[in-house]
Design a protein around this motif. Structure first.
Motif, PDB file in Angstrom:
ATOM      1  N   GLU A 123     134.869 -68.508  39.187  1.00 37.22           N
ATOM      2  CA  GLU A 123     133.942 -69.151  38.877  1.00 37.22           C
ATOM      3  C   GLU A 123     133.908 -69.171  36.982  1.00 37.22           C
ATOM      4  N   LEU A 124     134.043 -68.623  36.399  1.00 32.35           N
ATOM      5  CA  LEU A 124     133.276 -68.038  34.560  1.00 32.35           C
ATOM      6  C   LEU A 124     134.682 -69.613  34.930  1.00 32.35           C
ATOM      7  N   ASP A 125     136.025 -69.224  35.075  1.00 29.11           N
ATOM      8  CA  ASP A 125     137.069 -70.299  34.425  1.00 29.11           C
ATOM      9  C   ASP A 125     136.835 -71.821  35.095  1.00 29.11           C
ATOM     10  N   MET A 126     135.347 -72.217  36.286  1.00 27.84           N
ATOM     11  CA  MET A 126     135.343 -73.088  36.621  1.00 27.84           C
ATOM     12  C   MET A 126     134.316 -73.701  35.359  1.00 27.84           C
ATOM     13  N   LEU A 127     133.528 -73.019  34.963  1.00 28.68           N
ATOM     14  CA  LEU A 127     132.756 -73.806  34.124  1.00 28.68           C
ATOM     15  C   LEU A 127     133.232 -73.636  32.310  1.00 28.68           C
ATOM     16  N   VAL A 129     136.538 -74.360  32.350  1.00 24.75           N
ATOM     17  CA  VAL A 129     137.967 -76.202  32.401  1.00 24.75           C
ATOM     18  C   VAL A 129     136.520 -77.635  32.783  1.00 24.75           C
ATOM     19  N   MET A 130     135.852 -77.261  33.220  1.00 28.84           N
ATOM     20  CA  MET A 130     135.534 -78.134  33.348  1.00 28.84           C
ATOM     21  C   MET A 130     134.139 -78.910  32.310  1.00 28.84           C
ATOM     22  N   TRP A 165     141.558 -83.077  29.973  1.00 24.48           N
ATOM     23  CA  TRP A 165     142.418 -84.499  30.094  1.00 24.48           C
ATOM     24  C   TRP A 165     143.260 -85.343  28.979  1.00 24.48           C
ATOM     25  N   ALA A 166     142.864 -84.946  27.522  1.00 25.59           N
ATOM     26  CA  ALA A 166     143.147 -85.861  26.982  1.00 25.59           C
ATOM     27  C   ALA A 166     144.099 -84.864  26.137  1.00 25.59           C
ATOM     28  N   ILE A 167     144.473 -83.552  26.357  1.00 27.25           N
ATOM     29  CA  ILE A 167     145.507 -82.352  26.108  1.00 27.25           C
ATOM     30  C   ILE A 167     147.167 -82.748  26.860  1.00 27.25           C
ATOM     31  N   PHE A 168     146.559 -82.267  28.575  1.00 28.29           N
ATOM     32  CA  PHE A 168     147.446 -81.887  29.754  1.00 28.29           C
ATOM     33  C   PHE A 168     147.773 -82.854  30.603  1.00 28.29           C
ATOM     34  N   THR A 177     138.371 -81.290  40.682  1.00 22.54           N
ATOM     35  CA  THR A 177     138.965 -80.289  40.568  1.00 22.54           C
ATOM     36  C   THR A 177     137.901 -79.045  41.988  1.00 22.54           C
ATOM     37  N   THR A 178     138.287 -78.641  42.592  1.00 19.21           N
ATOM     38  CA  THR A 178     137.192 -77.613  43.132  1.00 19.21           C
ATOM     39  C   THR A 178     137.825 -76.517  42.900  1.00 19.21           C
ATOM     40  N   ALA A 179     136.491 -75.252  43.827  1.00 21.02           N
ATOM     41  CA  ALA A 179     136.856 -74.094  43.166  1.00 21.02           C
ATOM     42  C   ALA A 179     138.054 -73.420  43.719  1.00 21.02           C
ATOM     43  N   GLU A 180     138.625 -74.152  45.462  1.00 15.69           N
ATOM     44  CA  GLU A 180     139.333 -73.813  45.389  1.00 15.69           C
ATOM     45  C   GLU A 180     140.991 -73.752  45.410  1.00 15.69           C
ATOM     46  N   GLN A 181     141.044 -75.180  44.509  1.00 13.67           N
ATOM     47  CA  GLN A 181     142.016 -75.583  43.723  1.00 13.67           C
ATOM     48  C   GLN A 181     142.457 -74.934  42.209  1.00 13.67           C
ATOM     49  N   ASP A 182     141.282 -74.336  42.090  1.00 12.34           N
ATOM     50  CA  ASP A 182     141.334 -73.518  40.615  1.00 12.34           C
ATOM     51  C   ASP A 182     141.702 -72.119  41.225  1.00 12.34           C
ATOM     52  N   ARG A 183     141.574 -72.156  42.309  1.00 11.83           N
ATOM     53  CA  ARG A 183     141.553 -70.090  42.500  1.00 11.83           C
ATOM     54  C   ARG A 183     142.687 -70.487  42.901  1.00 11.83           C
ATOM     55  N   TRP A 184     143.311 -71.576  43.539  1.00  9.80           N
ATOM     56  CA  TRP A 184     145.083 -71.383  43.859  1.00  9.80           C
ATOM     57  C   TRP A 184     145.795 -72.102  42.717  1.00  9.80           C
ATOM     58  N   CYS A 185     145.882 -72.775  41.827  1.00  9.98           N
ATOM     59  CA  CYS A 185     146.080 -72.453  40.610  1.00  9.98           C
ATOM     60  C   CYS A 185     146.260 -71.229  39.891  1.00  9.98           C
ATOM     61  N   MET A 186     145.578 -70.542  39.678  1.00 18.85           N
ATOM     62  CA  MET A 186     144.928 -69.447  38.665  1.00 18.85           C
ATOM     63  C   MET A 186     146.128 -68.517  39.684  1.00 18.85           C
TER      64      MET A 186
END
Length: 95
Positions: A43-47, A49-50, A57-60, A71-80
């Motif tokens: 939840e904190l990471d999504m806030l 990152v998004m 995006w300009a960097i990576f 990006t969805t919360a499930e994708q973010d959780r999987w990435c972490m």
């Protein structure tokens, strides 16, 4: 990840000693602490990152395609979780 031969600014040798281990918890004098991010932090990471998606995006984006605007919360959780697994696999097992 690009091969290190593609970029002249990427060192050919590691900059950390091979036996270096990242800390799992670092207390600060303020009463706060530092620790690696984990899937429970989605939840904190999504806030974060998004909220910075265009700048990130300009960097990576060109190299890694991250973070897409969809990006969805499930994708973010999987990435972490994936990054945490990779980190632990890369850590040397001491004693």
């Amino acid at each position: 990840m690009p091969d290190s031969g593609e970029h002249s600014d990427v060192p050919a040798t590691p900059w950390l000693p091979r036996d270096w281990q990242h800390p799992d918890y670092v207390p600060l004098s303020t009463g706060h602490h530092l620790r690696p991010i984990r899937p429970d932090d989605t939840e904190l990471d999504m806030l974060a990152v998004m909220g910075s998606q265009e700048r990130l995006w300009a960097i990576f984006g060109d190299v890694w395609g991250w973070p897409p605007t969809t990006t969805t919360a499930e994708q973010d959780r999987w990435c972490m979780a994936s990054a945490r697994t990779a980190l632990h696999r890369a850590r040397p097992h001491m004693g």
